[in-house]
Design an enzyme around this catalytic site. Structure first.
Site, PDB file in Angstrom:
ATOM      1  N   SER A  84     -23.875  31.175 -21.093  1.00  0.00           N
ATOM      2  CA  SER A  84     -23.616  32.377 -20.304  1.00  0.00           C
ATOM      3  C   SER A  84     -24.296  32.264 -18.937  1.00  0.00           C
ATOM      4  O   SER A  84     -23.982  31.353 -18.170  1.00  0.00           O
ATOM      5  CB  SER A  84     -24.064  33.607 -21.089  1.00  0.00           C
ATOM      6  OG  SER A  84     -23.482  34.782 -20.588  1.00  0.00           O
ATOM      7  N   HIS A 234     -19.215  35.507 -28.189  1.00  0.00           N
ATOM      8  CA  HIS A 234     -19.968  35.060 -27.014  1.00  0.00           C
ATOM      9  C   HIS A 234     -21.278  34.382 -27.395  1.00  0.00           C
ATOM     10  O   HIS A 234     -21.667  33.385 -26.798  1.00  0.00           O
ATOM     11  CB  HIS A 234     -20.231  36.250 -26.095  1.00  0.00           C
ATOM     12  CG  HIS A 234     -20.899  35.875 -24.810  1.00  0.00           C
ATOM     13  ND1 HIS A 234     -20.372  34.938 -23.943  1.00  0.00           N
ATOM     14  CD2 HIS A 234     -22.069  36.302 -24.254  1.00  0.00           C
ATOM     15  CE1 HIS A 234     -21.179  34.815 -22.895  1.00  0.00           C
ATOM     16  NE2 HIS A 234     -22.203  35.625 -23.063  1.00  0.00           N
TER      17      HIS A 234
END
Length: 253
Positions: A84, A234
């Site tokens: 990320s 994620h």
């Protein structure tokens, strides 16, 4: 900036960068396995974990932090992996210092711009008044008014610590992150390419890397591969750690 990091394992160097609101601790469970094959540098990025805090917070300075760490550790080059926000830092670093990166792994992020989508999390964290806080349970109760998912709350509350006097503190630089949250979503805006092998490793249940990102990935990282791990969102390293470990080993090995 001198970043806090944990060095473990043996073998070729692999630097791992966490995402927003995270810390080096997020990768400890995976490190137990990868450390059998690599010397791992599990890094707290600035304004996170036990690394120093600063008003300066963007990908330019975060990439320079990694360059300083490598210089201090005598690393001419290393494998680099980031998740990320850490993936954006890793991409920025690889484009700026391609000779320092042997192979690059980007976990669930693309080079494009992302809209700000952490407002509710920031509202919840800022609603916790540390000077009045009596317990972690109280912090969790306050945060639950904004975030229903207990797993996400527990992840965020890992950044709640105590100072030497026993007072609650944030290990993240919450005021700076709140003020400059748009910096996290910025697109890569650099010239040149990173021509060494690059792996984009997404979660099949995440929309952070999609078909529309391929043009940008092609532009910056011509020797790349994109995969999506089944049953992962994620936070793929927390949801599918064994799949992440095997994928990393196969790509680097």
């Amino acid at each position: 900036m001198k970043l806090n990091f944990k060095k473990t394992g043996e073998g070729e160097p692999l630097i791992i960068l966490h995402g927003l609101f995270g810390s080096a601790d997020n990768w400890f469970s995976i490190a137990r396995d990868l450390g059998k094959s690599y010397t791992l540098y599990l890094v707290d990025q600035r304004n996170h974990g036990d690394s120093p805090q600063s008003e300066d917070w963007d990908y330019e300075v975060m990439a320079e932090d990694i360059a300083e760490l490598m210089k201090d550790e005598g690393l001419a080059s290393a494998y680099l992996m980031g998740h990320s926000m850490g993936g954006k830092t890793a991409m920025f670093f690889a484009l700026k210092y391609p000779e320092k990166v042997r192979k690059l792994i980007v976990a669930d992020i693309a080079p494009r711009q992302y809209p700000v989508h952490h407002q509710t999390i920031l509202e919840g964290l800022n609603a916790i008044k540390l000077e009045d806080l009596k317990s972690r349970k109280e912090a969790d109760d306050l945060l639950s008014k904004y975030i229903s998912d207990s797993g996400i709350r527990q992840f965020l509350l890992k950044s709640l610590g105590r100072d030497q006097d026993g007072n609650f503190i944030w290990k993240i630089n919450l005021p700076v992150i709140t003020a400059k949250i748009e910096n996290v979503g910025e697109a890569l805006d650099l010239d040149g390419t990173f021509d060494n092998p690059t792996l984009f490793m997404g979660g099949a249940n995440s929309n952070y890397i999609n078909e529309g990102d391929k043009a940008d990935i092609d532009r910056f990282f011509p020797d790349h591969k994109i995969i999506h791990l089944k049953n992962a969102g994620h936070w793929l390293h927390a949801e599918q750690p064994e799949a992440v470990i095997q994928t990393v080993k196969a790509f680097l090995g």
